[in-house]
Write an enzyme that holds these catalytic residues in place. Sequence first.
Site, PDB file in Angstrom:
ATOM      1  N   HIS A 393       5.614   1.990  -7.943  1.00 44.58           N
ATOM      2  CA  HIS A 393       5.398   0.944  -9.203  1.00 44.58           C
ATOM      3  C   HIS A 393       5.436   1.626 -10.489  1.00 44.58           C
ATOM      4  O   HIS A 393       6.114   0.756 -11.290  1.00 44.58           O
ATOM      5  CB  HIS A 393       3.718   0.126  -8.933  1.00 44.58           C
ATOM      6  CG  HIS A 393       3.077   1.144  -8.736  1.00 44.58           C
ATOM      7  ND1 HIS A 393       1.628   0.905  -9.361  1.00 44.58           N
ATOM      8  CD2 HIS A 393       2.532   2.313  -8.129  1.00 44.58           C
ATOM      9  CE1 HIS A 393       0.961   1.658  -9.349  1.00 44.58           C
ATOM     10  NE2 HIS A 393       1.162   2.604  -8.543  1.00 44.58           N
ATOM     11  N   ARG A 394       4.730   2.782 -10.913  1.00 48.32           N
ATOM     12  CA  ARG A 394       4.666   3.150 -12.266  1.00 48.32           C
ATOM     13  C   ARG A 394       6.101   3.549 -12.855  1.00 48.32           C
ATOM     14  O   ARG A 394       6.487   3.291 -13.872  1.00 48.32           O
ATOM     15  CB  ARG A 394       3.673   4.317 -12.349  1.00 48.32           C
ATOM     16  CG  ARG A 394       2.374   3.741 -12.135  1.00 48.32           C
ATOM     17  CD  ARG A 394       1.019   4.265 -12.833  1.00 48.32           C
ATOM     18  NE  ARG A 394      -0.095   3.783 -12.192  1.00 48.32           N
ATOM     19  CZ  ARG A 394      -0.757   2.465 -12.485  1.00 48.32           C
ATOM     20  NH1 ARG A 394      -0.032   1.661 -13.329  1.00 48.32           N
ATOM     21  NH2 ARG A 394      -1.780   2.343 -11.782  1.00 48.32           N
ATOM     22  N   LYS A 419       2.679  -3.342  -5.936  1.00 50.22           N
ATOM     23  CA  LYS A 419       1.809  -2.352  -5.522  1.00 50.22           C
ATOM     24  C   LYS A 419       0.346  -2.857  -6.337  1.00 50.22           C
ATOM     25  O   LYS A 419      -0.821  -2.776  -5.933  1.00 50.22           O
ATOM     26  CB  LYS A 419       1.979  -0.931  -5.687  1.00 50.22           C
ATOM     27  CG  LYS A 419       0.998   0.085  -5.064  1.00 50.22           C
ATOM     28  CD  LYS A 419       1.466   1.512  -5.102  1.00 50.22           C
ATOM     29  CE  LYS A 419       0.801   2.437  -4.147  1.00 50.22           C
ATOM     30  NZ  LYS A 419      -0.568   2.706  -4.397  1.00 50.22           N
TER      31      LYS A 419
END
Length: 652
Positions: A393-394, A419
């Site tokens: 996700h990041r 997430k």
Amino acid sequence: MNAYPPFLDLPALAGARGSVQLPGSKSISNRTLLLAALAEGDTEIHDLLDSDDVQRMLDALSRLGVTVDAQGAQRIRVQGCGGRFPNREADLFLGNAGTAFRPLTAALAVAGGRYRLSGVPRMHERPIGDLVDGLRQIGADVRYLGQEGFPPLQLGPADITVREPIRVRGDVSSQFLTALLMALPLTGRGAVIEVVGELISRPYVEITLNLMRRFGVDVGREGWTRFVVPAGAGYRSPGHIHVEGDASSASYFLAAGAIGGGPVRVLGVGKASIQGDVKFADALAQLGARVATGDNWIEARAPRSGRLRAFDLDLNHIPDAAMTLAVTALFADGPCRLRNIASWRVKETDRLAAMAAELRKVGAVVEEGMDYLRIAPPAAFVPGAAIDTYDDHRIAMCFALVALAGVPVRINDPGCVAKTFPDFFARFAQISVAAAADTVIAIDGPSASGKGTVAREVARRLGFAFLDSGALYRLVALKALRSGVDPTDDARASALARALECAFEDERILLDGEDVSGVLRTEQVSAAASRVAALPSVRHALLERQRAFRGGAGLVADGRDMGSVVFPDAALKVYLTATPEERAARRYKQLMGKGIDATLGPLLQDINERDARDAARAVAPLRRCDDAKLLDTTGLTVEQAVQQVLDWYRQR
Ligand code: DC
């Protein structure tokens, strides 16, 4: 909840501005859920994060027999089980949620029962041996079902005895310590934990201690090496608990404000936050960004100078938000170093390798060390780079910032943001200031000022189309010469201009299908071009043709009247000039480089005369409009001039 396509194409952005309500913190949500489940009494949790990782924890609690009721969109009630889960056997699937896997492993191993814990394949590659070693020291029955040291795990009932201090490593993941701390009060006896090795990501341990305190257990600590869980401690519900906004999620928006002008304000975290990642705002301030903080908000704006400063920072305390800084480094005024980030290797993916690979795709020069990255910002951002996200996700979220370079960027598998932040892209769009499709950057200026070189390079870096308006006048002149038309014959020259059959293909210019790029630059054509350009009817005939270059991704238009006449509504107007002496010297170098003999004196005289003629001419005289930025390139390199135009464009 949010169905995402296989990829998202984010459009080029001109800036970022606005405010965003943050989703709840992942770290606080999952810790709070587990503590509420283990406590005596019911807990009402407000503003819980609604995301995949939290869903994994909720599913697990439900399989363990814990009752959780939704009380409206942003409120849930958890019935505490007083340290004894109703179901003594369960098979728990925890996806890739480290914040669920580690604390549940410890809590279930201590509480006792037969449990199997597993996750997605990547979860089975993330180490857990240090936690298991810690749990075995107090007699817990934990077995590896696959590879030694990694999930999946089988837990069995055991006789837990705490005598000696429990030793746990702190240098791989702080979640091992967090998990032990949260589980030990279930023994009802006092316990001491000694951390072996340097404890990383300390602020996350602080979140743990803070929340345990809210649930009635006050852990003592000596530095970051020894933690004491008091005897007779047990969790009691505080009744209500509020989940603050996610400080890691805030980092994308704050960075957007610092890069894209701002101000961008995030709501939901602030001075009172218990999350370490609020320190990201301090890091931005060190880069020169203007940061302001309230009790429940943080705001970031670009530096007064417009450009973020290069940095060299130890980021061990903010490992997640540090990823945002890696992308922010692309916008700094020099190479940056992110140090002490080895924990990236055991996260959702090997983030060190993944970030290095993706940063290179947009044009950065990256050195990947065992525990650091050195990032040299791109000389030119690659338009439309396709970013792979590694189910992380990041990575998906931080690379959205690339669009602020004014280039489009593709994010593959954008759905991985679920997430922790399912509607990230919608909120990012909320603060995005789009680069309108018809954006024009007009670069006017006298001849031989270097504006053509600068304009072409600005267009390339932004992925914009490029209009070389001088070439149009040269084409008309060439056509006139070839057709035996007098270049001062108003009627015939303008007829040629209207009927001109030409095309621009990358570096090639075609007239009636023939590549004339070379011949257009000859002295004979230049002289004729200057004559046809002085005819009002020719200028008029070429007006719409020039305006037709607009559209698509954006346009950089180069020519002496681009901002004043052709695109008076241009988003950015630059009047690019240099002293006559400098321009003469440049022309001299250019001619000598081509092997053409030249003398500086006559060149200078020629330039002075041309300036006078251009300024005095009746139609479209050379002049700087009031709203044009003056860029005197005397003494500047092409690169410096290009950077200045790009900075002005981004700060608009
Ligand atoms: O920029 P250049 O040297 O290629 O331009 C060729 C001629 O056309 C030159 O005499 C200036 C003139 N010109 C103009 O009058 N208006 C423009 N927008 C561009 C060029």
